[in-house]
Write a protein that holds these residues in place. Structure first.
Motif, PDB file in Angstrom:
ATOM      1  N   HIS A  66      -1.387  61.641  -0.533  1.00  0.00           N
ATOM      2  CA  HIS A  66      -1.973  62.149  -1.784  1.00  0.00           C
ATOM      3  C   HIS A  66      -1.566  63.595  -2.077  1.00  0.00           C
ATOM      4  CE1 HIS A  66      -4.311  58.522  -1.733  1.00  0.00           C
ATOM      5  NE2 HIS A  66      -4.792  58.832  -0.550  1.00  0.00           N
ATOM      6  N   ALA A  67      -0.540  64.085  -1.371  1.00  0.00           N
ATOM      7  CA  ALA A  67      -0.188  65.505  -1.458  1.00  0.00           C
ATOM      8  C   ALA A  67       0.296  65.926  -2.841  1.00  0.00           C
ATOM      9  CB  ALA A  67       0.867  65.845  -0.412  1.00  0.00           C
ATOM     10  N   LYS A  68       1.001  65.052  -3.546  1.00  0.00           N
ATOM     11  CA  LYS A  68       1.618  65.460  -4.809  1.00  0.00           C
ATOM     12  C   LYS A  68       0.574  65.902  -5.830  1.00  0.00           C
ATOM     13  CE  LYS A  68       5.197  64.094  -8.036  1.00  0.00           C
ATOM     14  NZ  LYS A  68       6.151  63.072  -8.459  1.00  0.00           N
ATOM     15  N   SER A  69      -0.472  65.108  -6.026  1.00  0.00           N
ATOM     16  CA  SER A  69      -1.497  65.462  -7.023  1.00  0.00           C
ATOM     17  C   SER A  69      -2.312  66.673  -6.569  1.00  0.00           C
ATOM     18  CB  SER A  69      -2.419  64.270  -7.296  1.00  0.00           C
ATOM     19  OG  SER A  69      -3.090  63.887  -6.114  1.00  0.00           O
ATOM     20  N   VAL A  70      -2.582  66.764  -5.270  1.00  0.00           N
ATOM     21  CA  VAL A  70      -3.356  67.905  -4.761  1.00  0.00           C
ATOM     22  C   VAL A  70      -2.520  69.184  -4.847  1.00  0.00           C
ATOM     23  CG1 VAL A  70      -4.557  68.864  -2.757  1.00  0.00           C
ATOM     24  CG2 VAL A  70      -4.758  66.434  -3.270  1.00  0.00           C
ATOM     25  N   VAL A 121      -6.914  68.163   3.892  1.00  0.00           N
ATOM     26  CA  VAL A 121      -8.370  68.272   3.811  1.00  0.00           C
ATOM     27  C   VAL A 121      -8.827  69.664   4.219  1.00  0.00           C
ATOM     28  CG1 VAL A 121     -10.554  67.409   4.752  1.00  0.00           C
ATOM     29  CG2 VAL A 121      -8.773  65.796   4.066  1.00  0.00           C
ATOM     30  N   ASP A 122      -8.244  70.187   5.301  1.00  0.00           N
ATOM     31  CA  ASP A 122      -8.574  71.558   5.736  1.00  0.00           C
ATOM     32  C   ASP A 122      -8.266  72.564   4.623  1.00  0.00           C
ATOM     33  OD1 ASP A 122      -9.544  70.923   8.190  1.00  0.00           O
ATOM     34  OD2 ASP A 122      -7.818  71.626   9.332  1.00  0.00           O
ATOM     35  N   MET A 123      -7.103  72.390   3.998  1.00  0.00           N
ATOM     36  CA  MET A 123      -6.700  73.298   2.926  1.00  0.00           C
ATOM     37  C   MET A 123      -7.711  73.277   1.782  1.00  0.00           C
ATOM     38  SD  MET A 123      -2.627  72.500   2.729  1.00  0.00           S
ATOM     39  CE  MET A 123      -1.541  72.739   4.129  1.00  0.00           C
ATOM     40  N   LEU A 124      -8.094  72.083   1.378  1.00  0.00           N
ATOM     41  CA  LEU A 124      -9.083  71.949   0.294  1.00  0.00           C
ATOM     42  C   LEU A 124     -10.409  72.607   0.676  1.00  0.00           C
ATOM     43  CD1 LEU A 124      -8.349  68.291  -0.821  1.00  0.00           C
ATOM     44  CD2 LEU A 124      -8.194  70.312  -2.287  1.00  0.00           C
ATOM     45  N   LYS A 125     -10.824  72.396   1.927  1.00  0.00           N
ATOM     46  CA  LYS A 125     -12.093  72.984   2.387  1.00  0.00           C
ATOM     47  C   LYS A 125     -12.017  74.503   2.384  1.00  0.00           C
ATOM     48  CE  LYS A 125     -13.841  69.161   5.201  1.00  0.00           C
ATOM     49  NZ  LYS A 125     -14.071  68.651   6.566  1.00  0.00           N
ATOM     50  N   GLU A 126     -10.907  75.056   2.879  1.00  0.00           N
ATOM     51  CA  GLU A 126     -10.767  76.519   2.914  1.00  0.00           C
ATOM     52  C   GLU A 126     -10.734  77.105   1.505  1.00  0.00           C
ATOM     53  OE1 GLU A 126     -11.242  78.401   5.377  1.00  0.00           O
ATOM     54  OE2 GLU A 126     -11.281  76.816   6.875  1.00  0.00           O
ATOM     55  N   ASP A 127     -10.053  76.414   0.591  1.00  0.00           N
ATOM     56  CA  ASP A 127     -10.020  76.894  -0.792  1.00  0.00           C
ATOM     57  C   ASP A 127     -11.404  76.816  -1.429  1.00  0.00           C
ATOM     58  OD1 ASP A 127      -7.320  77.564  -0.836  1.00  0.00           O
ATOM     59  OD2 ASP A 127      -6.707  75.536  -1.337  1.00  0.00           O
ATOM     60  N   ALA A 171     -14.110  70.269  -4.943  1.00  0.00           N
ATOM     61  CA  ALA A 171     -15.133  69.376  -4.406  1.00  0.00           C
ATOM     62  C   ALA A 171     -14.829  67.930  -4.804  1.00  0.00           C
ATOM     63  CB  ALA A 171     -16.519  69.793  -4.906  1.00  0.00           C
ATOM     64  N   THR A 172     -14.372  67.722  -6.039  1.00  0.00           N
ATOM     65  CA  THR A 172     -14.010  66.377  -6.503  1.00  0.00           C
ATOM     66  C   THR A 172     -12.824  65.832  -5.734  1.00  0.00           C
ATOM     67  OG1 THR A 172     -14.856  66.881  -8.719  1.00  0.00           O
ATOM     68  CG2 THR A 172     -13.325  65.028  -8.539  1.00  0.00           C
ATOM     69  N   LEU A 173     -11.804  66.678  -5.508  1.00  0.00           N
ATOM     70  CA  LEU A 173     -10.635  66.250  -4.743  1.00  0.00           C
ATOM     71  C   LEU A 173     -11.021  65.869  -3.312  1.00  0.00           C
ATOM     72  CD1 LEU A 173      -7.953  68.820  -5.945  1.00  0.00           C
ATOM     73  CD2 LEU A 173      -7.814  66.330  -6.179  1.00  0.00           C
ATOM     74  N   LEU A 174     -11.882  66.666  -2.695  1.00  0.00           N
ATOM     75  CA  LEU A 174     -12.333  66.348  -1.338  1.00  0.00           C
ATOM     76  C   LEU A 174     -13.064  65.021  -1.304  1.00  0.00           C
ATOM     77  CD1 LEU A 174     -13.589  69.737   0.163  1.00  0.00           C
ATOM     78  CD2 LEU A 174     -11.971  68.153   1.217  1.00  0.00           C
ATOM     79  N   ASP A 175     -13.913  64.804  -2.291  1.00  0.00           N
ATOM     80  CA  ASP A 175     -14.669  63.559  -2.380  1.00  0.00           C
ATOM     81  C   ASP A 175     -13.723  62.376  -2.570  1.00  0.00           C
ATOM     82  OD1 ASP A 175     -17.149  62.087  -2.520  1.00  0.00           O
ATOM     83  OD2 ASP A 175     -16.777  61.864  -4.676  1.00  0.00           O
ATOM     84  N   ASN A 176     -12.744  62.530  -3.452  1.00  0.00           N
ATOM     85  CA  ASN A 176     -11.780  61.456  -3.710  1.00  0.00           C
ATOM     86  C   ASN A 176     -10.921  61.156  -2.488  1.00  0.00           C
ATOM     87  OD1 ASN A 176     -12.708  61.167  -6.308  1.00  0.00           O
ATOM     88  ND2 ASN A 176     -11.077  62.384  -7.227  1.00  0.00           N
TER      89      ASN A 176
END
Length: 199
Positions: A66-70, A121-127, A171-176
């Motif tokens: 899922h890296a491209k959209s994130v 996931v770590d990246m999203l959490k840190e951001d 938060a939405t990306l992490l949930d998805n």
């Protein structure tokens, strides 16, 4: 209730404007603590620069199904944080201050940390953590400034609103990702299975 008439001494305003022309945007009507506001803005500037750097790192290092959209979201956020940094630096100069763009001490001036994260996931959490820090610290800046400097207050309110949008996006990306089964950590290679009867 009778309305209060608007009265302005235009002649006096014109006279003051000419007398203090060297002060640029700072007029006698400015009621803020200019030195403190500039210090707070330089801290916000450092925060935005650190966020740009972290988002850029995450953009280039995003890997996984899922890296491209994130990664596209990381890049969009990086560009918006850069815009915020530019606005803040411009406001500092309007207040007759100097934007502190020195890399030395950048992390000590910044409200948020620079944490790379090990995976998507770590990246999203840190951001998300960094955005939540910015939201709280920028809200405190807005409350501190209050009515004394409406231009700076409005600027920080506008940036605050975007940071809240960023936090919601993350938060939405992490949930998805959780629903799509993106692993929290990269899968480690397993040792090859032993064939039966081969000791």
């Amino acid at each position: 209730m009778a309305s209060k008439p608007f009265v302005s001494d235009i002649e006096n305003i014109r006279k003051r404007a000419r007398e203090h022309i060297d002060k640029g945007a700072i007029t006698a009507g400015y009621n803020g603590d200019r030195e403190t506001v500039i210090k707070l803005l330089n801290q916000a500037l450092a925060t935005e620069i650190v966020c740009v750097l972290r988002y850029k790192y995450h953009y280039y290092m995003a890997k996984g199904i899922h890296a491209k959209s994130v990664a596209a979201e990381f890049l969009e956020h990086a560009n918006e944080e850069q815009q915020h940094a530019d606005w803040i630096a411009e406001r500092i100069t309007q207040l007759d201050g100097e934007p502190n763009l020195s890399p030395e001490g950048l992390l000590t001036r910044s409200h948020s940390d620079y944490v790379e994260g090990e995976d998507l996931v770590d990246m999203l959490k840190e951001d998300l953590v960094a955005e939540r820090i910015a939201i709280d610290s920028y809200r405190e800046i807005v409350n501190y400034i209050g009515p004394s400097d409406p231009t700076t207050r409005r600027l920080m309110e506008e940036i605050l609103a975007v940071e809240e949008e960023h936090a919601e996006d993350l938060a939405t990306l992490l949930d998805n990702l959780g629903k799509k089964g993106e692993p929290a950590k990269p899968a480690k290679a397993r040792p090859p299975a032993k064939k039966p009867g081969k000791g």
